[in-house]
Write a protein that holds these residues in place. Sequence first.
Motif, PDB file in Angstrom:
ATOM      1  N   LEU A   1     -72.159   9.706  77.559  1.00 23.21           N
ATOM      2  CA  LEU A   1     -72.098  11.080  78.305  1.00 23.21           C
ATOM      3  C   LEU A   1     -72.165  12.004  77.697  1.00 23.21           C
ATOM      4  O   LEU A   1     -72.815  12.964  77.770  1.00 23.21           O
ATOM      5  CB  LEU A   1     -70.517  10.954  79.106  1.00 23.21           C
ATOM      6  CG  LEU A   1     -70.571  10.121  80.263  1.00 23.21           C
ATOM      7  CD1 LEU A   1     -69.124   9.857  80.642  1.00 23.21           C
ATOM      8  CD2 LEU A   1     -71.373  10.609  81.351  1.00 23.21           C
TER       9      LEU A   1
ATOM     10  N   ASP B   1     -74.019  12.571  74.691  1.00 21.26           N
ATOM     11  CA  ASP B   1     -75.361  12.684  74.153  1.00 21.26           C
ATOM     12  C   ASP B   1     -76.191  13.261  75.642  1.00 21.26           C
ATOM     13  O   ASP B   1     -76.991  14.178  75.348  1.00 21.26           O
ATOM     14  CB  ASP B   1     -75.936  11.359  73.968  1.00 21.26           C
ATOM     15  CG  ASP B   1     -75.611  10.747  72.465  1.00 21.26           C
ATOM     16  OD1 ASP B   1     -75.462  11.385  71.796  1.00 21.26           O
ATOM     17  OD2 ASP B   1     -75.667   9.435  72.402  1.00 21.26           O
ATOM     18  N   VAL B   2     -75.905  12.935  76.608  1.00 21.62           N
ATOM     19  CA  VAL B   2     -76.604  13.165  78.056  1.00 21.62           C
ATOM     20  C   VAL B   2     -76.068  14.981  77.913  1.00 21.62           C
ATOM     21  O   VAL B   2     -77.188  15.715  78.174  1.00 21.62           O
ATOM     22  CB  VAL B   2     -76.277  12.575  79.143  1.00 21.62           C
ATOM     23  CG1 VAL B   2     -76.548  13.350  80.493  1.00 21.62           C
ATOM     24  CG2 VAL B   2     -76.637  11.292  78.983  1.00 21.62           C
ATOM     25  N   THR B   3     -74.993  15.186  77.687  1.00 18.97           N
ATOM     26  CA  THR B   3     -74.393  16.496  77.708  1.00 18.97           C
ATOM     27  C   THR B   3     -75.164  17.503  76.807  1.00 18.97           C
ATOM     28  O   THR B   3     -75.403  18.551  77.294  1.00 18.97           O
ATOM     29  CB  THR B   3     -72.989  16.555  77.882  1.00 18.97           C
ATOM     30  OG1 THR B   3     -72.204  15.713  78.749  1.00 18.97           O
ATOM     31  CG2 THR B   3     -72.404  17.932  77.898  1.00 18.97           C
TER      32      THR B   3
END
Lengths: 120, 120, 120, 120
Positions: free
Chosen positions: C68, C70-72
Motif C-alpha cells: 500500500l 509503494d502504491v501511495t
Amino acid sequence: MTTELERLTVRLREFARVREWEQFHTPKNLAMALAGEVGELVAEFQWLTAEQSMSPDPDALARMRTELADVTLYLVRLADVLGVDLMAAAGDKLEDNDRRYAADRYRGSAEKAPPSPPGA
Amino acid sequence: MTTELERLTVRLREFARVREWEQFHTPKNLAMALAGEVGELVAEFQWLTAEQSMSPDPDALARMRTELADVTLYLVRLADVLGVDLMAAAGDKLEDNDRRYAADRYRGSAEKAPPSPPGA
Amino acid sequence: MTTELERLTVRLREFARVREWEQFHTPKNLAMALAGEVGELVAEFQWLTAEQSMSPDPDALARMRTELADVTLYLVRLADVLGVDLMAAAGDKLEDNDRRYAADRYRGSAEKAPPSPPGA
Amino acid sequence: MTTELERLTVRLREFARVREWEQFHTPKNLAMALAGEVGELVAEFQWLTAEQSMSPDPDALARMRTELADVTLYLVRLADVLGVDLMAAAGDKLEDNDRRYAADRYRGSAEKAPPSPPGA
C-alpha cells in the motif's frame, strides 16, 4: 506446419501494418496496453464471490470472453515484437514450476513464499 | 488434432489436479493472479525508453520471456476454468477490430475514442 | 497550512531530485510503476478467501502495508508531475459518485452497468 | 486535528454504509477494484510518447485526473478496511528507500536489481 497461434500472430502483424500502427507498437506501449486490458478483465470479477465467478451469467461470461480475447491479442502481439515464442516460454516455465513445487509437498496448500501462486 | 494450446491447457489442468490446487483456481482468483503477473511484466519496461524496450539486453529479455510465460499460463488456465476457447475468442475480436477500425480511416493515427488502442 | 500529503509530495520531489531521477519520472513511466506495484498488492490477496482477506495474519498484513505504501508513493508522485491535486480530484469524484449512485436505488446491490463498482 | 485524508476516509465509509455496500468491500474485492482503476489510468498513457505524457492535452488531463481520483478512492478505502495508516506507511517506506538507495551511488541511474524502480 503452421499453428493457430502462428496464424494469429501473422494476422496481428498485418492488422498493424495496414494501419501503420507499428510505430505505436513498441514493447513498452504494448505492455501498457496489456495491463489496461487485464484491468478490464479483473474488473469483471471484482464484486463476484468465488462461487459466482465459477458460474457467471451469460452476459457476464460474454464480457469476460471479450476481455480474455483483448488480453490474448496484446499478449501475442507483444511476444511477437519481442521475438518470444510464447508456447515454448510457457512450456519451459511450466516445467520449472513442476520441479519447484513438488506435488507431495505442496498438495492442497497455498502456503508458499507469498505471494507466490499455487498453480501456474 | 490436438493443438499446442490444447496440450498446454491439459498440462495445466493436470498440474493443478495432482497438487489439489483446483480449490484455489476459481476464475476470480486466477484473474487476480493474472493481474499480478502482468504487473511484473509491466515493471520490466517501466524505466526503459521506447527505443530501449525494442532491443532489451539479454538478461532483461530473459526476464521478459519468463514474465510472458507466467502471464500465458494464468491466461490459459483462466480461460479453461471459464470454458472459453481463447483462440476462437481472439479470432472473433480481431475480426471485430478489423471492421471497427477501417484501415484507410485510422492509418497512422492513435486518435480514437481514448483510451482505445491502436492495434489489437 | 501544509498538509501531510503536501509534505509527502515535497519529500518525493526531493528524493527524485538528489538522485537525478526526474529524467525517469515521466507520467508514462510513473503510471507503469504504479501498475507494477498494484500488481504486487493484488498478488497478496489472490489465494485468500474473502474472509481470510479481512483478517490477514501479521506477516501478510505487514506485506500488504508495504505494498500500500509503494502504491501511495507512486500515486502521489504521478499526481505531482501531472500537476493534479489528488485530494481535490478524489473529493470531486466522490461527489459525482454520490449523485450518480442514489443510496435508495443502489442499496445492497452490486447490480450496476458492469463492471462499475459499488463503492468509490 | 483531522487531516483531509482522514476526512476522505470517513466520507468513503459513510458512502459505503448508506448503500449497504460494506458487504462487497472486502480487502480482496477492493484490491481488485484498485487494479481495475489503475488499468484505466495506464490505458490513458499507453500510446503517448514520454514527451506527450508530460504535457497531455486538456481532455486527456481531465481523464487522467478522474482516473487518479478513482485510484485514490479505492486506495484510501482499502487501507481503511485493513486498518492501515496510509501516510504513516508511505512515510516509513520512503525512509527505507532513502537508506536503500544512497543518493551518490544511484545518481542518474536506473540500474538497480530490476525491475526495481528509481524513485519511490
